[in-house]
Design a protein around this motif. Sequence first.
Motif, PDB file in Angstrom:
ATOM      1  N   SER A   1     -18.301  63.014  20.623  1.00  0.00           N
ATOM      2  CA  SER A   1     -17.293  63.694  21.440  1.00  0.00           C
ATOM      3  C   SER A   1     -15.897  63.174  21.133  1.00  0.00           C
TER       4      SER A   1
ATOM      5  N   THR B   1     -14.147  73.634  28.847  1.00  0.00           N
ATOM      6  CA  THR B   1     -15.556  73.343  28.630  1.00  0.00           C
ATOM      7  C   THR B   1     -15.717  71.888  28.207  1.00  0.00           C
ATOM      8  N   VAL B   2     -16.907  71.379  28.414  1.00  0.00           N
ATOM      9  CA  VAL B   2     -17.222  70.007  28.055  1.00  0.00           C
ATOM     10  C   VAL B   2     -18.374  70.047  27.066  1.00  0.00           C
TER      11      VAL B   2
ATOM     12  N   ALA C   1     -12.786  65.447  22.323  1.00  0.00           N
ATOM     13  CA  ALA C   1     -13.109  65.725  23.726  1.00  0.00           C
ATOM     14  C   ALA C   1     -13.060  64.434  24.530  1.00  0.00           C
ATOM     15  N   ASP C   2     -12.974  64.566  25.859  1.00  0.00           N
ATOM     16  CA  ASP C   2     -12.825  63.361  26.678  1.00  0.00           C
ATOM     17  C   ASP C   2     -14.052  63.046  27.522  1.00  0.00           C
ATOM     18  N   ALA C   3     -15.125  63.846  27.369  1.00  0.00           N
ATOM     19  CA  ALA C   3     -16.345  63.593  28.139  1.00  0.00           C
ATOM     20  C   ALA C   3     -17.487  64.370  27.507  1.00  0.00           C
ATOM     21  N   ILE C   4     -18.709  64.043  27.919  1.00  0.00           N
ATOM     22  CA  ILE C   4     -19.879  64.848  27.581  1.00  0.00           C
ATOM     23  C   ILE C   4     -20.732  65.021  28.836  1.00  0.00           C
TER      24      ILE C   4
ATOM     25  N   CYS D   1     -21.780  74.462  28.665  1.00  0.00           N
ATOM     26  CA  CYS D   1     -21.182  73.457  27.785  1.00  0.00           C
ATOM     27  C   CYS D   1     -20.920  74.030  26.402  1.00  0.00           C
TER      28      CYS D   1
ATOM     29  N   ARG E   1     -19.085  67.676  37.771  1.00  0.00           N
ATOM     30  CA  ARG E   1     -17.626  67.508  37.772  1.00  0.00           C
ATOM     31  C   ARG E   1     -17.103  67.301  39.191  1.00  0.00           C
TER      32      ARG E   1
ATOM     33  N   LEU F   1     -22.511  63.252  33.620  1.00  0.00           N
ATOM     34  CA  LEU F   1     -21.179  63.492  33.064  1.00  0.00           C
ATOM     35  C   LEU F   1     -20.632  62.123  32.694  1.00  0.00           C
TER      36      LEU F   1
END
Length: 200
Positions: free
Chosen positions: A86, A2-3, A91-94, A43, A113, A141
């Motif tokens: 984030s 998940t993001v 985390a590596d993205a939103i 998300c 994505r 993204l």
Amino acid sequence: MTVPGVILAGGRATRMGGGDKGLRSVAGRRLLDRVIDRLSPQCAPLAINANGDPSRFAEFGLPVLADSLPDHPGPLAGVLAGLDWSAAIGADAIVTVAADTPFFPEDLVAQLRAAAGPSGLALAASRDGTGKLWQHPTFGLWPVALRNDLRSALEGGLRKIVLWTERHAAGSAEFASDPFDPFFNINTPEDIEIAERLIG
């Protein structure tokens, strides 16, 4: 995987007479409730980007992220606040969505994505009945790896989202506008009436 999702609610709602558009009721439910319901299956965790007293959003039980830059420089400042959050949670993205857009696609995140460019960046777009493509740059993204570049751009005076995203070769996730544009957003009291007819 998940993001995290960030709801951009930092606008001034001047065409609505001021206040928080996300707290306006549409067909008996607040816009933010509708947006959270649509985003939460896609998300996790979620946060709200808004400035001012965060307690007005307390009942939603979500972190409220204020812009880190002064003078409300626009949606990109909300994106940056989301990226900083984030990064802090590992985390590596939103993914961002707008608080005034209750009908955005239920497969938004999956399509973003799939459309991501080489930097991991993607924006949503919709094509109308005439074939014209409309960009929706508050729906995107955003990779955490670009947050320092974004901060530098904002500090340098950049305000227009697409000028920055084009610099990083953002991908485009296209959505159909049938039977209506899923990115229809509420800016005026008349738009509330339109949204209520669509819900009905």
